[in-house]
Design a protein around this motif. Structure first.
Motif, PDB file in Angstrom:
ATOM      1  N   VAL A  20      40.985  -9.469  79.356  1.00 45.36           N
ATOM      2  CA  VAL A  20      42.002  -8.460  79.685  1.00 45.36           C
ATOM      3  C   VAL A  20      41.709  -7.148  78.968  1.00 45.36           C
ATOM      4  O   VAL A  20      41.766  -6.071  79.568  1.00 45.36           O
ATOM      5  N   ARG A  21      41.361  -7.214  77.695  1.00 43.44           N
ATOM      6  CA  ARG A  21      41.067  -5.995  76.943  1.00 43.44           C
ATOM      7  C   ARG A  21      39.901  -5.242  77.555  1.00 43.44           C
ATOM      8  O   ARG A  21      39.968  -4.046  77.801  1.00 43.44           O
ATOM      9  N   ALA A  53      48.059 -14.530  74.875  1.00 45.30           N
ATOM     10  CA  ALA A  53      46.691 -14.006  74.883  1.00 45.30           C
ATOM     11  C   ALA A  53      46.557 -12.821  75.832  1.00 45.30           C
ATOM     12  O   ALA A  53      45.926 -11.811  75.494  1.00 45.30           O
ATOM     13  N   LEU A  54      47.147 -12.923  77.016  1.00 46.67           N
ATOM     14  CA  LEU A  54      47.079 -11.819  77.988  1.00 46.67           C
ATOM     15  C   LEU A  54      47.819 -10.592  77.473  1.00 46.67           C
ATOM     16  O   LEU A  54      47.321  -9.463  77.589  1.00 46.67           O
ATOM     17  N   LEU A  74      48.440 -18.757  76.799  1.00 45.87           N
ATOM     18  CA  LEU A  74      47.753 -17.819  77.695  1.00 45.87           C
ATOM     19  C   LEU A  74      48.575 -16.548  77.924  1.00 45.87           C
ATOM     20  O   LEU A  74      48.011 -15.457  78.010  1.00 45.87           O
ATOM     21  N   VAL A  75      49.895 -16.692  77.992  1.00 44.38           N
ATOM     22  CA  VAL A  75      50.744 -15.492  78.136  1.00 44.38           C
ATOM     23  C   VAL A  75      50.605 -14.602  76.901  1.00 44.38           C
ATOM     24  O   VAL A  75      50.458 -13.382  77.013  1.00 44.38           O
ATOM     25  N   GLY A  85      45.741  -9.025  74.690  1.00 48.93           N
ATOM     26  CA  GLY A  85      44.604  -8.286  75.229  1.00 48.93           C
ATOM     27  C   GLY A  85      45.026  -6.941  75.797  1.00 48.93           C
ATOM     28  O   GLY A  85      44.365  -5.915  75.580  1.00 48.93           O
ATOM     29  N   ALA A  86      46.147  -6.924  76.520  1.00 46.74           N
ATOM     30  CA  ALA A  86      46.642  -5.670  77.089  1.00 46.74           C
ATOM     31  C   ALA A  86      47.079  -4.700  75.998  1.00 46.74           C
ATOM     32  O   ALA A  86      46.767  -3.503  76.047  1.00 46.74           O
ATOM     33  N   GLY A 137      42.330 -19.040  75.093  1.00 43.49           N
ATOM     34  CA  GLY A 137      43.179 -17.883  74.785  1.00 43.49           C
ATOM     35  C   GLY A 137      42.352 -16.687  74.341  1.00 43.49           C
ATOM     36  O   GLY A 137      42.615 -15.550  74.738  1.00 43.49           O
ATOM     37  N   ALA A 143      40.753 -15.166  77.348  1.00 49.91           N
ATOM     38  CA  ALA A 143      41.717 -14.373  78.126  1.00 49.91           C
ATOM     39  C   ALA A 143      41.984 -13.027  77.460  1.00 49.91           C
ATOM     40  O   ALA A 143      42.042 -11.985  78.121  1.00 49.91           O
ATOM     41  N   THR A 144      42.127 -13.023  76.139  1.00 47.70           N
ATOM     42  CA  THR A 144      42.360 -11.783  75.399  1.00 47.70           C
ATOM     43  C   THR A 144      41.200 -10.814  75.607  1.00 47.70           C
ATOM     44  O   THR A 144      41.402  -9.632  75.914  1.00 47.70           O
ATOM     45  N   TRP A 194      32.444  -8.859  81.289  1.00 50.39           N
ATOM     46  CA  TRP A 194      33.147 -10.109  81.513  1.00 50.39           C
ATOM     47  C   TRP A 194      32.334 -11.325  81.083  1.00 50.39           C
ATOM     48  O   TRP A 194      32.843 -12.446  81.099  1.00 50.39           O
TER      49      TRP A 194
END
Length: 177
Positions: free
Chosen positions: A139-140, A70-71, A67-68, A74-75, A132, A135-136, A34
């Motif tokens: 989450v990844r 980016a999330l 951000l949405v 990442g997922a 962004g 955040a990516t 992180w």
């Protein structure tokens, strides 16, 4: 930091992360996965141009959509990454061809958001892009670390007669028959 320095930092981190992910790399759960996303988020949040002072609502909406995306990116990137265990118990990962499609879709959506913001007259600084990216990556990395628990770790095989020991440069002893 200036916009140019932020843009260069974003490009350097993205290039480093993307190129490293398409090579097989060992995942070390003891590392602070992180840390890099955290540093990027702190750098982005301390910038004054995160939200446009003249269009705060539109700017917040564009940032929220960024951000949405980016999330989700990442997922999806984490789900398209191959994770496996070696016989010695180490866990490895490598992005797949589907990961390229995820990056392409994410970049396209982000470019569309930038264009929509420009049409609304919202000034978007590089700090939103940096947030962004943070955040990516967060989450990844989080999903990959979570997936490690599902990977079956096979213990290293015992050394058999005649196997070379690590660091040994001489040939093994053979019995004469």
């Amino acid at each position: 930091m200036s916009g140019l320095v932020n843009a260069l930092l974003i490009a350097a981190v993205a290039a480093l992360v993307i190129t490293r992910q398409f090579r097989a790399s060992r995942i070390d759960t003891d590392r602070r996965w992180w840390l890099l996303p955290g540093i990027l988020a702190v750098l982005a949040l301390r910038e004054p141009d995160l939200l446009d002072a003249h269009h705060p609502t539109g700017s917040a909406l564009v940032l929220g959509a960024e951000l949405v995306v980016a999330l989700a990116m990442g997922a999806a990137w984490a789900r398209t990454t191959r994770v496996w265990a070696e016989p010695d118990g180490s866990v490895w990962s490598k992005s797949t061809a589907a990961s390229v499609a995820v990056w392409g879709a994410g970049i396209t959506l982000r470019a569309g958001l930038f264009g929509a913001g420009a049409l609304l007259g919202v000034h978007q600084g590089s700090s939103a892009l940096m947030l962004g990216l943070a955040a990516t990556l967060l989450v990844r990395s989080g999903i990959l670390v979570r997936r490690l628990g599902a990977v079956e770790r096979v213990p290293a095989p015992a050394t058999a007669y005649g196997d070379r020991m690590p660091g040994s440069h001489r040939s093994p002893w053979k019995e004469r028959v």
